[in-house]
Design an enzyme around this catalytic site. Structure first.
Site, PDB file in Angstrom:
ATOM      1  N   GLU A  76       1.146  13.041  -4.751  1.00 21.09           N
ATOM      2  CA  GLU A  76      -0.305  12.976  -4.495  1.00 21.09           C
ATOM      3  C   GLU A  76      -0.594  13.445  -3.064  1.00 21.09           C
ATOM      4  OE1 GLU A  76      -2.198   9.308  -5.755  1.00 21.09           O
ATOM      5  OE2 GLU A  76      -3.939   9.719  -4.513  1.00 21.09           O
ATOM      6  N   LYS A 259      -3.293  -0.350  -5.896  1.00 19.42           N
ATOM      7  CA  LYS A 259      -2.682   0.982  -6.098  1.00 19.42           C
ATOM      8  C   LYS A 259      -2.716   1.775  -4.783  1.00 19.42           C
ATOM      9  CE  LYS A 259      -2.518   5.484  -7.554  1.00 19.42           C
ATOM     10  NZ  LYS A 259      -2.929   6.696  -6.866  1.00 19.42           N
ATOM     11  N   ASP A 275      15.255   1.681  -4.714  1.00 19.13           N
ATOM     12  CA  ASP A 275      15.033   1.536  -6.144  1.00 19.13           C
ATOM     13  C   ASP A 275      13.565   1.165  -6.409  1.00 19.13           C
ATOM     14  OD1 ASP A 275      14.870   0.584  -8.753  1.00 19.13           O
ATOM     15  OD2 ASP A 275      16.804  -0.426  -8.705  1.00 19.13           O
ATOM     16  N   HIS A 373     -10.256  13.694  -1.074  1.00 19.74           N
ATOM     17  CA  HIS A 373      -9.343  13.965  -2.182  1.00 19.74           C
ATOM     18  C   HIS A 373      -9.464  15.399  -2.661  1.00 19.74           C
ATOM     19  CE1 HIS A 373      -7.742  10.111  -4.244  1.00 19.74           C
ATOM     20  NE2 HIS A 373      -7.560  10.084  -2.950  1.00 19.74           N
TER      21      HIS A 373
HETATM   22  C1  MEV Z   1      -6.175   6.490  -4.819  1.00 22.87           C
HETATM   23  O1  MEV Z   1      -4.867   7.010  -4.935  1.00 22.87           O
HETATM   24  C2  MEV Z   1      -6.178   5.106  -4.210  1.00 22.87           C
HETATM   25  C3  MEV Z   1      -7.554   4.436  -4.103  1.00 22.87           C
HETATM   26  O2  MEV Z   1      -8.163   4.390  -5.398  1.00 22.87           O
HETATM   27  C4  MEV Z   1      -7.356   3.058  -3.548  1.00 22.87           C
HETATM   28  C5  MEV Z   1      -8.609   2.194  -3.547  1.00 22.87           C
HETATM   29  O3  MEV Z   1      -9.517   2.429  -4.370  1.00 22.87           O
HETATM   30  O4  MEV Z   1      -8.637   1.255  -2.723  1.00 22.87           O
HETATM   31  C6  MEV Z   1      -8.476   5.256  -3.249  1.00 22.87           C
END
Ligand code: MEV
Length: 424
Positions: A76, A259, A275, A373
């Protein structure tokens, strides 16, 4: 020129000049970024080839007073940029600070057929020294290095079952193999010398809970490093706290915020040859056991004009053993990090998680996530549209100038680029 603006060869040359990387490692990254055939065949089965992911460093990390370039492996594009962005804001507040780190691994000997838990416990405790000796004999080298079995405790699990929990100090390793070796030896001794009647060993295996492989870190961000052209730092800080608190009440949002933390955690875990499945299992377990939904918390401190972040995270990792010895790039990652102690490596990985989290939350409450992004995704879009060689950079640049770049637009622009090339 800023670090991220340099060409790859200039960036590697700078790292060699600064003493962060040996010339041999820089040459390896330039000329032989793949595994040797014999290594590939040795560390997998039915090999067909190699699956390559980008290898990069995030900069601006200041952790416990020490500067780091943090190696990351991720597909990413925004992860490395977000890590550097978050780390730079945190460095302005004094950097990441380790609060606590523990590095002990649990192994379990799972027992069935128990009718009298108390007497079994007494028999085990009476032979504690013998069990310690069995564990030491099973893995003498870890004892020589100052590690090995530290504690053992029997816990009842219901329906005639119990777990003999072995707490093991694996020193610099994650220690999966050594924990399993010790657990199997202890299991053998239990079965032959301690268990009676229907009591039986069902299995002996490490636990991936990571309950004592935890790093807790904190970071502060001065308001002035949160402000945008439209919003004051105080407003951005308050919004970040509100967004974090929203996630504390809403599992859907918490999974997304977490995430963002994992973006940083997994990228450094992979880059250091650790790992990923073990780290995932431990964090899943941590989230199931802890009372809050998010991994990180953010609090506002208006009196100091600072935002305070904290991350507590299970990180079953090592800096030796496992795949680390076989993967040259993993060793280069440890070299870039200055050959850290394993507990320092845990603080570094946790810091990457908190840096990514901060960058994501700040983007979400200011410009929104898509602006950054899409800029970074433009290269992927160019490749998807069929751009090759130098066309990739040209098309990426043109896509970045578009308000809403998409695949159709990328294909149309690529047709124009190719027509122009034919004419010239
Ligand atoms: C994207 O890889 C991660 C986000 O969605 C984390 C978040 O929403 O806090 C931008």
């Amino acid at each position: 020129m800023k670090f991220y603006e340099l060409s790859r060869s200039a960036r590697l040359a700078q790292l060699v000049t600064q003493g962060c990387l040996t010339a041999t490692s820089a040459t390896y990254l330039t000329e032989k970024p793949a595994l040797a055939d014999e290594v590939l065949t040795a560390i997998t089965e039915n090999d067909l080839g190699q699956f390559v992911l980008p290898y990069a460093v995030a900069d601006h990390f200041l952790i416990d007073g020490q500067r780091y370039l943090v190696p990351m492996v991720t597909e990413e594009p925004s992860v490395v940029a977000a890590a550097s962005n978050g780390a730079q804001r945190i460095a302005a507040g004094g950097g990441f600070k380790t609060v606590t780190v523990s590095h002990q691994l649990k192994a379990q000997v799972l027992l069935t057929g128990i009718t009298d838990f108390a007497t079994l416990n007494q028999r085990i405790q009476a032979q504690a020294q013998q069990l310690q000796a069995v564990a030491a004999a099973a893995h003498p080298s870890i004892v020589r290095r100052g590690g090995g079995l530290r504690e053992l405790a029997l816990s009842e699990k219901g329906q005639g079952t119990a777990s003999l929990d072995l707490w093991i100090d694996p020193q610099a390793a994650f220690g999966a193999n050594l924990a399993n070796t010790i657990a199997e030896a202890v299991a053998g001794f239990l079965q032959s010398s301690i268990l009676q009647g229907d009591e039986q060993v069902l299995a002996a295996i490490l636990s991936n809970s990571g309950a004592r492989m935890i790093a807790q870190i904190q970071a502060q961000v001065p308001y002035e490093r949160l402000a945008t052209a439209q919003l004051t730092g105080a407003t951005v800080a308050a919004k970040i706290v509100a967004l974090n608190q929203f996630a504390q009440r809403d599992a859907d949002r918490a999974s997304t915020e977490n995430k963002g933390v994992l973006n940083g955690i997994f990228a450094v875990t992979l880059a250091t040859g650790n790992d990923l499945r073990a780290v995932s299992a431990a964090i899943t377990d941590q989230l199931q056991r802890q009372s809050q939904l998010t991994l990180a918390t953010w609090q506002d401190h208006p009196a100091d004009e600072r935002l305070l972040g904290e991350l507590t995270i299970a990180l079953p990792v090592g800096r030796v053993g496992g795949a680390i010895n076989s993967l040259p790039a993993a060793k280069i990652s440890l070299e870039l990090l200055g050959e850290p102690q394993v507990t320092t490596l845990m603080s570094i990985i946790a810091s990457a998680g908190l840096a990514n989290n901060l960058a994501a939350l700040r983007s979400l409450v200011t410009s929104g996530i898509q602006a950054g992004h899409m800029r970074l995704q433009a290269a992927n879009l160019a490749i998807q549209a069929g751009a090759q060689g130098a066309e990739i950079a040209t098309l990426t640049q043109q896509l970045n100038a578009q308000a809403k770049p998409d695949l159709a637009r990328a294909q149309a622009l690529l047709t124009i680029i190719r027509a122009q090339k034919k004419e010239s």
